[in-house]
Design a protein around this motif. Structure first.
Motif, PDB file in Angstrom:
ATOM      1  N   MET A   1       0.858  -1.209   0.000  1.00 18.16           N
ATOM      2  CA  MET A   1       0.000   0.000   0.000  1.00 18.16           C
ATOM      3  C   MET A   1       0.890   1.254   0.000  1.00 18.16           C
ATOM      4  N   THR A   2       0.649   2.125  -0.933  1.00 23.09           N
ATOM      5  CA  THR A   2       1.397   3.387  -0.951  1.00 23.09           C
ATOM      6  C   THR A   2       0.415   4.535  -0.827  1.00 23.09           C
ATOM      7  N   GLU A   3       0.831   5.543  -0.070  1.00 25.00           N
ATOM      8  CA  GLU A   3      -0.016   6.714   0.140  1.00 25.00           C
ATOM      9  C   GLU A   3       0.811   7.977  -0.001  1.00 25.00           C
ATOM     10  N   LEU A   4       0.318   8.838  -0.862  1.00 24.41           N
ATOM     11  CA  LEU A   4       1.006  10.096  -1.143  1.00 24.41           C
ATOM     12  C   LEU A   4       0.060  11.237  -0.792  1.00 24.41           C
ATOM     13  N   TYR A   5       0.568  12.193  -0.038  1.00 24.82           N
ATOM     14  CA  TYR A   5      -0.254  13.342   0.374  1.00 24.82           C
ATOM     15  C   TYR A   5       0.181  14.588  -0.387  1.00 24.82           C
ATOM     16  N   ILE A   6      -0.812  15.322  -0.885  1.00 26.50           N
ATOM     17  CA  ILE A   6      -0.539  16.559  -1.637  1.00 26.50           C
ATOM     18  C   ILE A   6      -1.476  17.641  -1.118  1.00 26.50           C
ATOM     19  N   LEU A   7      -0.909  18.785  -0.765  1.00 23.94           N
ATOM     20  CA  LEU A   7      -1.735  19.867  -0.236  1.00 23.94           C
ATOM     21  C   LEU A   7      -2.684  20.391  -1.320  1.00 23.94           C
ATOM     22  N   ASP A   8      -3.946  20.590  -0.928  1.00 26.22           N
ATOM     23  CA  ASP A   8      -4.959  21.077  -1.873  1.00 26.22           C
ATOM     24  C   ASP A   8      -4.862  22.601  -2.007  1.00 26.22           C
ATOM     25  N   VAL A   9      -4.005  23.024  -2.927  1.00 22.44           N
ATOM     26  CA  VAL A   9      -3.909  24.441  -3.317  1.00 22.44           C
ATOM     27  C   VAL A   9      -4.017  24.483  -4.841  1.00 22.44           C
ATOM     28  N   PRO A  10      -4.364  25.626  -5.423  1.00 21.75           N
ATOM     29  CA  PRO A  10      -4.642  25.658  -6.864  1.00 21.75           C
ATOM     30  C   PRO A  10      -3.528  25.068  -7.731  1.00 21.75           C
ATOM     31  N   GLU A  11      -2.278  25.314  -7.364  1.00 21.63           N
ATOM     32  CA  GLU A  11      -1.154  24.836  -8.199  1.00 21.63           C
ATOM     33  C   GLU A  11      -1.096  23.317  -8.256  1.00 21.63           C
ATOM     34  N   ASN A  12      -1.589  22.650  -7.180  1.00 21.90           N
ATOM     35  CA  ASN A  12      -1.424  21.198  -7.075  1.00 21.90           C
ATOM     36  C   ASN A  12      -2.604  20.400  -7.612  1.00 21.90           C
ATOM     37  N   THR A  13      -3.679  21.084  -7.965  1.00 24.72           N
ATOM     38  CA  THR A  13      -4.880  20.366  -8.413  1.00 24.72           C
ATOM     39  C   THR A  13      -4.565  19.457  -9.601  1.00 24.72           C
ATOM     40  N   ALA A  14      -3.744  19.961 -10.517  1.00 24.26           N
ATOM     41  CA  ALA A  14      -3.421  19.188 -11.724  1.00 24.26           C
ATOM     42  C   ALA A  14      -2.639  17.921 -11.374  1.00 24.26           C
ATOM     43  N   VAL A  15      -1.881  17.952 -10.282  1.00 25.56           N
ATOM     44  CA  VAL A  15      -1.107  16.770  -9.879  1.00 25.56           C
ATOM     45  C   VAL A  15      -2.063  15.674  -9.404  1.00 25.56           C
ATOM     46  N   ALA A  16      -3.019  16.061  -8.564  1.00 29.09           N
ATOM     47  CA  ALA A  16      -3.997  15.084  -8.079  1.00 29.09           C
ATOM     48  C   ALA A  16      -4.837  14.547  -9.235  1.00 29.09           C
ATOM     49  N   LYS A  17      -5.175  15.422 -10.174  1.00 31.54           N
ATOM     50  CA  LYS A  17      -5.983  15.019 -11.327  1.00 31.54           C
ATOM     51  C   LYS A  17      -5.219  14.012 -12.193  1.00 31.54           C
ATOM     52  N   ALA A  18      -3.933  14.288 -12.393  1.00 23.77           N
ATOM     53  CA  ALA A  18      -3.112  13.373 -13.198  1.00 23.77           C
ATOM     54  C   ALA A  18      -2.972  12.025 -12.483  1.00 23.77           C
ATOM     55  N   ALA A  19      -2.886  12.052 -11.146  1.00 23.52           N
ATOM     56  CA  ALA A  19      -2.767  10.809 -10.386  1.00 23.52           C
ATOM     57  C   ALA A  19      -4.029   9.972 -10.534  1.00 23.52           C
ATOM     58  N   ALA A  20      -5.175  10.648 -10.605  1.00 24.03           N
ATOM     59  CA  ALA A  20      -6.458   9.951 -10.700  1.00 24.03           C
ATOM     60  C   ALA A  20      -6.642   9.253 -12.049  1.00 24.03           C
ATOM     61  N   GLU A  21      -5.833   9.618 -13.037  1.00 21.44           N
ATOM     62  CA  GLU A  21      -5.904   8.983 -14.359  1.00 21.44           C
ATOM     63  C   GLU A  21      -5.593   7.485 -14.269  1.00 21.44           C
ATOM     64  N   ASP A  22      -4.748   7.126 -13.304  1.00 20.71           N
ATOM     65  CA  ASP A  22      -4.343   5.727 -13.151  1.00 20.71           C
ATOM     66  C   ASP A  22      -5.467   4.959 -12.454  1.00 20.71           C
ATOM     67  N   PRO A  23      -6.062   3.958 -13.128  1.00 22.76           N
ATOM     68  CA  PRO A  23      -7.181   3.228 -12.515  1.00 22.76           C
ATOM     69  C   PRO A  23      -6.779   2.510 -11.227  1.00 22.76           C
TER      70      PRO A  23
END
Lengths: 82, 214
Positions: A1-23
């Protein structure tokens, strides 16, 4: 199990979105952080995020001890089970 | 967590030595347009062999000031042998990495992009043109070196700081203190400790001033 935390600020939204691409990865939220979790590795393609240099290299807020960053360069961010 | 009340009100002045007051005045007053707001002409005094000196101040906005000392009869050799890198106060050998040499610097704030570009225009028309213009995480900066070799930055915020960034900063510092208290601190250990603090503290976090959850 791997868990990565990213702060929810406008600059980082695209990072979380790109991560969600992976099923294999799920993106949740804990307080003001995105939590990206997967049974195996988490891989985020730099180009998919469109992040500029400074944002890309400072987007990680935390990595749970069950995983570790094995790549964080101009191409990708990769977190693998420790 | 500190409970002490926070009473300070910004920078009164930051002071540097100069051996070239003419170029220093040209850079700060004539190129950048920072008004001269104060000066002290003092005869050398005290127990040491203190030279006569001028201490002069430029307004950097918000009533904050950058100040210089010019000591009569001195030259840069006062500070030791000339360095391959650095400035007239901090001298470094050629083998010292540039990131370390540049780590100590002054950044002056402007309100917006228009003002940043106005200072860029002024510097570019001078003997000290902008060397870099960079968008960092949430700020955009221009950089040059002043006539004394001091690394000089003017910066603007690209957006206001959000409350969650204050939480993140607090977690970072707590994680850092934990990690540097142990042998061989690394970035990986910091991120692991920070993940634990996020799990512990982030779920109950609410931005200051927000409505309590019902």
């Amino acid at each position: 199990m791997t868990e990565l935390y990213i702060l929810d600020v406008p600059e980082n939204t695209a990072v979380a979105k790109a991560a969600a691409e992976d099923p294999a990865a799920t993106v949740g939220q804990v307080g003001p952080y995105f939590v990206i979790s997967a049974e195996g590795p988490i891989v985020i393609d730099r180009r998919a995020t469109g992040c500029r240099h400074a944002v890309w290299y400072s987007c990680v807020a935390g990595v749970a001890r069950t995983g570790r960053i094995t790549q964080h360069d101009k191409d990708a961010l990769r977190v693998e089970p420790a | 967590m500190t409970e002490l009340d926070h009473r300070v009100r910004g920078v009164d002045h930051v002071a540097f030595p100069t051996f070239d007051p003419a170029a220093t005045v040209r850079f700060y007053r004539d190129v950048l347009g920072f008004p001269v707001v104060h000066s002290i002409c003092a005869a050398g005094w005290g127990p040491e062999d203190h030279p006569d000196f001028i201490h002069f101040f430029f307004d950097i906005g918000n009533d904050d000031r950058i100040a210089f000392f010019y000591y009569f009869g001195t030259d840069p050799s006062l500070g030791g042998p000339e360095g391959a890198k650095g400035d007239v106060h901090g001298r470094f050998g050629a083998d010292v990495p540039e990131y370390f040499v540049r780590s100590r610097h002054l950044a002056i704030h402007v309100e917006n992009e228009e003002d940043l570009l106005e200072y860029r225009r002024r510097l570019d028309a001078s003997d000290w043109p902008v060397e870099m213009q960079i968008q960092h995480e949430t700020i955009e900066s221009i950089y040059t070196h002043d006539p004394n070799g001091y690394f000089f930055e003017i910066t603007r915020a690209m957006r206001p700081v959000t409350p969650q960034e204050d939480l993140d900063a607090a977690l970072t510092i707590d994680a850092l203190l934990d990690v540097v208290a142990q042998p061989e601190p690394t970035f990986g250990k910091l991120l692991a400790r920070k993940a634990e603090l996020i799990v512990e503290r982030a779920p109950g976090w609410e931005p200051v001033g927000s409505e309590p959850a019902r």
